[in-house]
Design a protein around this motif. Structure first.
Motif, PDB file in Angstrom:
ATOM      1  N   GLN A  50      27.883 -42.122   2.222  1.00 35.72           N
ATOM      2  CA  GLN A  50      26.680 -41.750   1.469  1.00 35.72           C
ATOM      3  C   GLN A  50      26.430 -42.772   0.360  1.00 35.72           C
ATOM      4  O   GLN A  50      25.301 -43.202   0.119  1.00 35.72           O
ATOM      5  N   SER A  53      24.705 -46.009   1.307  1.00 39.10           N
ATOM      6  CA  SER A  53      23.242 -45.919   1.415  1.00 39.10           C
ATOM      7  C   SER A  53      22.583 -45.979   0.047  1.00 39.10           C
ATOM      8  O   SER A  53      21.548 -46.618  -0.132  1.00 39.10           O
ATOM      9  N   ARG A  56      22.975 -49.621  -1.380  1.00 36.58           N
ATOM     10  CA  ARG A  56      22.093 -50.562  -0.693  1.00 36.58           C
ATOM     11  C   ARG A  56      20.697 -50.475  -1.321  1.00 36.58           C
ATOM     12  O   ARG A  56      20.036 -51.481  -1.562  1.00 36.58           O
ATOM     13  N   GLU A 120      11.264 -41.413  -0.606  1.00 40.39           N
ATOM     14  CA  GLU A 120      11.652 -41.209   0.797  1.00 40.39           C
ATOM     15  C   GLU A 120      13.098 -41.586   1.093  1.00 40.39           C
ATOM     16  O   GLU A 120      13.768 -40.932   1.881  1.00 40.39           O
ATOM     17  N   ALA A 124      15.995 -39.041   2.375  1.00 40.08           N
ATOM     18  CA  ALA A 124      16.659 -39.257   3.673  1.00 40.08           C
ATOM     19  C   ALA A 124      18.179 -39.270   3.532  1.00 40.08           C
ATOM     20  O   ALA A 124      18.889 -38.681   4.355  1.00 40.08           O
ATOM     21  N   ALA A 127      19.199 -35.672   3.056  1.00 40.58           N
ATOM     22  CA  ALA A 127      19.078 -34.865   4.273  1.00 40.58           C
ATOM     23  C   ALA A 127      20.251 -35.129   5.216  1.00 40.58           C
ATOM     24  O   ALA A 127      20.731 -34.246   5.921  1.00 40.58           O
ATOM     25  N   LYS A 128      20.699 -36.363   5.210  1.00 47.47           N
ATOM     26  CA  LYS A 128      21.848 -36.746   6.024  1.00 47.47           C
ATOM     27  C   LYS A 128      23.140 -36.194   5.405  1.00 47.47           C
ATOM     28  O   LYS A 128      23.971 -35.590   6.083  1.00 47.47           O
ATOM     29  N   GLY A 129      23.276 -36.415   4.087  1.00 49.47           N
ATOM     30  CA  GLY A 129      24.521 -36.066   3.389  1.00 49.47           C
ATOM     31  C   GLY A 129      24.773 -34.571   3.294  1.00 49.47           C
ATOM     32  O   GLY A 129      25.915 -34.127   3.330  1.00 49.47           O
TER      33      GLY A 129
END
Ligand SMILES: [Zn+2]
Lengths: 251, 167
Positions: A50, A53, A56, A120, A124, A127-129
């Motif tokens: 996480q 991301s 980055r 966004e 995202a 929502a993934k984590g």
């Protein structure tokens, strides 16, 4: 940097995962049983994933050709924005579980809210984590109950751990000036909105684990402003060792 | 923001995509796993959107390299981009993939409610990959990787991995 507030806001979320992941990583090969050893390091891996991301994204805002590794590895202590809770040492398994549980409940609620961010990328990552954090919370919550409602000794150690970490919770709900501007613009999450539900969830689960809810009004904070406990320097020494020793090392 | 849940994959590219295996579960292809969200050819270049199963999945870099290599073998250049939204779910795994996974020794994910019951120990429903019995129980919520849990069969005593439902 054109979006300093957003950059700092991202670090406020990402650094918690990085430093907690680093703490959990110390347990690799040292867990109380093979299964818990693997579970804790898997949780660390989720947190690092996480955090990559986030970094980055932060690196893209920082510009100047910065990469996720620069952001993760090459800041000085005062520039890390994690809360004091996550940098506290592993001490014993009860401490590992208490620290994890108190963070996981917060992390899950934060991700739940961040999914609705109007940024966004952050939405995202959240929502993934959130799917992963749900599993973390179940793991630490189960152990909280098992140790709290276990033997006399496990109960005593679990209670001592909860009492020890209780003063660190308040900082999770502090907002910095950057946070406030981010909340205003719809990017950030207003943590105050789930403060009450956090305490009620934790209180219920502590009671279920036959543990006493501490009444200590004292709080320990500072990490969010970059003022860390004495443990942080040691963590960074280990975390940054390779990059400091061999600058620009890649693999 | 509207999100299209159906992957946009050019049929002509499927055969090459199916040559690329999941490095963690080599009997499955990236198509079986449902991690390819887009694959289109434009001006001689194949553009691929790849999504991770778990945020920290170490297989992503390998898959990305393997995809580039597979297309190169067929004389094509592929550019792989990692995308996070929409977030991967076990629903995207193909039925054929789930069967291959079971034969390989990993119990495939149950649907959401059943998964919860199994992981909370409320129901013995995860089928043992060794003997087929459902008289199994959870040993650990995390198995050999973050996406799996460790189970044990109380009939044949064999421990096995269960691929957790992610929704
Ligand atoms: Zn069996």
């Amino acid at each position: 940097m054109k979006n300093q507030d957003l950059y700092i806001y991202i670090l406020g979320i990402a650094d918690n995962s990085l430093i907690l992941g680093q703490r959990l990583g110390e347990l690799c090969g040292h867990g109380p049983s093979l299964e818990t050893d693997i579970a804790l390091t898997n949780i660390a891996l989720d947190l690092f994933g996480q955090t990559r991301s986030y970094y980055r994204y932060a690196a893209s805002l920082a510009g100047e050709g910065k990469t996720e590794d620069d952001v993760a590895m090459l800041r000085i202590e005062r520039d890390y924005r994690n809360v004091l809770l996550v940098e506290q040492p592993n001490t014993h398994f009860g401490h590992v579980i208490a620290r994890q549980y108190l963070f996981d409940v917060f992390h899950f609620q934060l991700m739940t809210a961040l999914v609705d961010s109007n940024d966004e990328t952050l939405a995202a990552v959240a929502a993934k984590g959130i799917k992963e954090v749900g599993y973390h919370k179940r793991f630490s919550g189960d152990w909280l109950k098992r140790l709290g409602d276990g033997t006399g000794e496990s109960h005593e150690k679990m209670q001592e751990a909860i009492d020890h970490f209780w003063p660190y919770i308040a900082e999770l709900f502090d907002t910095t000036e950057s946070d406030e501007r981010m909340i205003e613009s719809g990017v950030g999450v207003d943590v105050a909105t789930f403060r009450e539900s956090y305490y009620s969830e934790v209180t219920d689960q502590l009671k279920e684990a036959t543990l006493t809810v501490p009444e200590n009004p004292y709080s320990k904070k500072g990490g969010k402003q970059g003022v860390h406990s004495e443990h942080m320097g040691y963590i960074l020494t280990e975390l940054q060792y390779m990059q400091r020793t061999y600058p620009n090392l890649t693999w | 923001m509207t999100i299209d849940l159906h992957p946009n994959i050019d049929e002509n590219l499927v055969q090459i995509l199916e040559e690329v295996a999941d490095p963690e579960i080599p009997v499955l292809t990236v198509m079986d796993m449902g991690v390819i969200r887009e694959a289109v050819a434009r001006d001689g270049v194949v553009y691929i959107k790849l999504t991770p199963t778990y945020s920290g999945c170490p297989a992503m870099d390998v898959i990305s390299d393997d995809l580039t290599a597979a297309f190169k073998k067929h004389g094509m250049e592929a550019r792989v981009e990692l995308v996070l939204a929409p977030a991967w779910t076990t629903d995207w795994m193909s039925e054929a993939g789930k069967r291959k996974m079971e034969a390989y020794g990993i119990a495939p994910p149950l649907e959401e409610t059943a998964d919860k019951d199994a992981l909370l120990g409320n129901a013995r429903i995860v089928k043992c990959t060794n003997c087929g019995s459902t008289n199994t129980r959870l040993l650990s919520q995390f198995g050999s990787t973050a996406c799996k849990a460790l189970f044990q069969c109380d009939d044949c005593q064999e421990p096995f991995d269960y691929f957790k439902c992610l929704k």
